[in-house]
Design an enzyme around this catalytic site. Structure first.
Site, PDB file in Angstrom:
ATOM      1  N   LYS A   1       0.861  -1.188   0.000  1.00  0.00           N
ATOM      2  CA  LYS A   1       0.000   0.000   0.000  1.00  0.00           C
ATOM      3  C   LYS A   1       0.896   1.237   0.000  1.00  0.00           C
ATOM      4  CE  LYS A   1      -4.428   1.178   2.112  1.00  0.00           C
ATOM      5  NZ  LYS A   1      -5.216   1.365   0.907  1.00  0.00           N
TER       6      LYS A   1
HETATM    7  N1  PMP Z   1      -7.492  -2.551  -3.467  1.00  0.00           N
HETATM    8  C1  PMP Z   1      -7.066  -1.280  -3.323  1.00  0.00           C
HETATM    9  C2  PMP Z   1      -6.412  -0.616  -4.484  1.00  0.00           C
HETATM   10  C3  PMP Z   1      -7.239  -0.606  -2.104  1.00  0.00           C
HETATM   11  O1  PMP Z   1      -6.821   0.658  -1.964  1.00  0.00           O
HETATM   12  C4  PMP Z   1      -7.876  -1.269  -1.040  1.00  0.00           C
HETATM   13  C5  PMP Z   1      -8.092  -0.554   0.268  1.00  0.00           C
HETATM   14  N2  PMP Z   1      -6.988  -0.719   1.108  1.00  0.00           N
HETATM   15  C6  PMP Z   1      -8.295  -2.589  -1.237  1.00  0.00           C
HETATM   16  C7  PMP Z   1      -8.084  -3.197  -2.461  1.00  0.00           C
HETATM   17  C8  PMP Z   1      -8.954  -3.343  -0.127  1.00  0.00           C
HETATM   18  O2  PMP Z   1      -8.032  -3.626   0.883  1.00  0.00           O
HETATM   19  P1  PMP Z   1      -8.470  -3.830   2.388  1.00  0.00           P
HETATM   20  O3  PMP Z   1      -9.592  -4.813   2.382  1.00  0.00           O
HETATM   21  O4  PMP Z   1      -7.263  -4.355   3.046  1.00  0.00           O
HETATM   22  O5  PMP Z   1      -8.908  -2.495   2.891  1.00  0.00           O
END
Ligand code: PMP
Length: 299
Positions: free
Chosen positions: A155
């Site tokens: 991220k």
């Molecule tokens: N894909 C992207 C590009 C994101 O930004 C997120 C949000 N973090 C997710 C998927 C979903 O991830 P998570 O379930 O860990 O929030």
């Protein structure tokens, strides 16, 4: 525009708790100039009269890994990060909240790896408004970053320029969100959430490789196991997904969001009649630590 902070808001920044309105960062960092920072998005909920982050450990493990693969030095342990977050929430008197930790780099205009990093933990009130809405989505003309060019499973702030472009393109065209393909033309995810579709009692989602494999996605897979709903991770095209029985986005902030149509082709089932709807309900129970029971007629 959401009010993220006011004069009383406290953040954790660089070893101390300070007022958000008084915290300063500099204009010469690689984070600002190159998007070289890593972050997380975490939800806390009112649970049994207290405040509980959902999968805080998993989020902070991912933050530490994101820093590691991007070569940003970061020495906090997951346990310290969890503890600091609860303290930040407590100092702001927050329960139903969104938590945004970010690891920023020190002033440095060169393209060398990170030298010194700073941690900020910010949080603000968040009650989910999406759950009752259904989203109209379109296939984006933008693709997700190539997995050979970026650590797409980390991220990283800079990756989100792609998300902004895709999301804004969809909004400009009258849609709620974008469905973004990977560099090979298969469905990857949305600008900030993972994606599932349902057809003939089976759920499908993109495999790891070109997506940010979300913690919510992993939770949905867990729920499918618990409810005996078959789920297949595979590469698929928009043609396979368009006009399927149902579809949803899932992510920490969005939770599980129903999709009404893809490229103006509606999903066939009433949302309430789909397995995806059960998953949405089960997810809500899980984050609130409440038992989820299938109604007799659907069991
Ligand atoms: N894909 C992207 C590009 C994101 O930004 C997120 C949000 N973090 C997710 C998927 C979903 O991830 P998570 O379930 O860990 O929030």
């Amino acid at each position: 525009m959401a009010a993220y902070y006011n004069d009383n808001t406290i953040i954790y920044f660089n070893g101390e708790f300070v007022k958000a309105s008084e915290a300063k960062t500099d204009l010469y960092s690689q984070s600002l100039h190159y998007g070289y920072a890593v972050f997380e998005g975490i939800r806390s909920y009112p649970v049994n009269g207290g405040t509980k982050m959902f999968k805080g450990k998993e989020h902070y493990d991912r933050l530490r890994r994101s820093a590691e693969v991007t070569r940003i030095p970061f020495s906090y342990t997951t346990e310290q990060l969890v503890e600091l977050t609860y303290e930040t929430l407590r100092r702001n008197n927050l329960t139903d909240a969104y938590v945004r930790p970010i690891v920023l780099c020190s002033p440095n205009m060169s393209l060398s790896k990170g030298q010194i990093s700073y941690l900020a933990i910010e949080c603000w009130e968040w009650t989910n408004g999406y759950m009752s809405n259904q989203m109209k989505i379109m296939t984006s003309s933008y693709r997700r970053p190539n997995a050979d060019a970026f650590h797409v499973d980390a991220k990283v702030s800079g990756h989100y320029v792609n998300s902004i472009l895709a999301c804004q393109e969809a909004k400009d065209k009258g849609y709620d969100e974008a469905l973004v393909l990977d560099c090979n033309g298969f469905v990857a995810e949305s600008s900030g959430a993972n994606i599932f579709y349902e057809e003939n009692g089976v759920l499908y989602t993109a495999p790891k490789g070109h997506i940010l494999p979300g913690i919510t996605r992993a939770t949905v897979l867990e729920i499918c196991g618990e409810l005996n709903i078959p789920v297949i991770e595979k590469f698929f095209t928009t043609d396979e997904m368009r006009g399927a029985d149902a579809g949803f986005f899932c992510g920490t902030a969005a939770e599980v969001v129903a999709l009404s149509s893809l490229d103006d082709v509606p999903f066939k089932k009433n949302w309430e009649d789909s397995l995806s709807y059960l998953i949405q309900q089960a997810y809500r129970c899980k984050v609130m630590e409440k038992p989820f029971r299938l109604k007799e007629e659907v069991a």
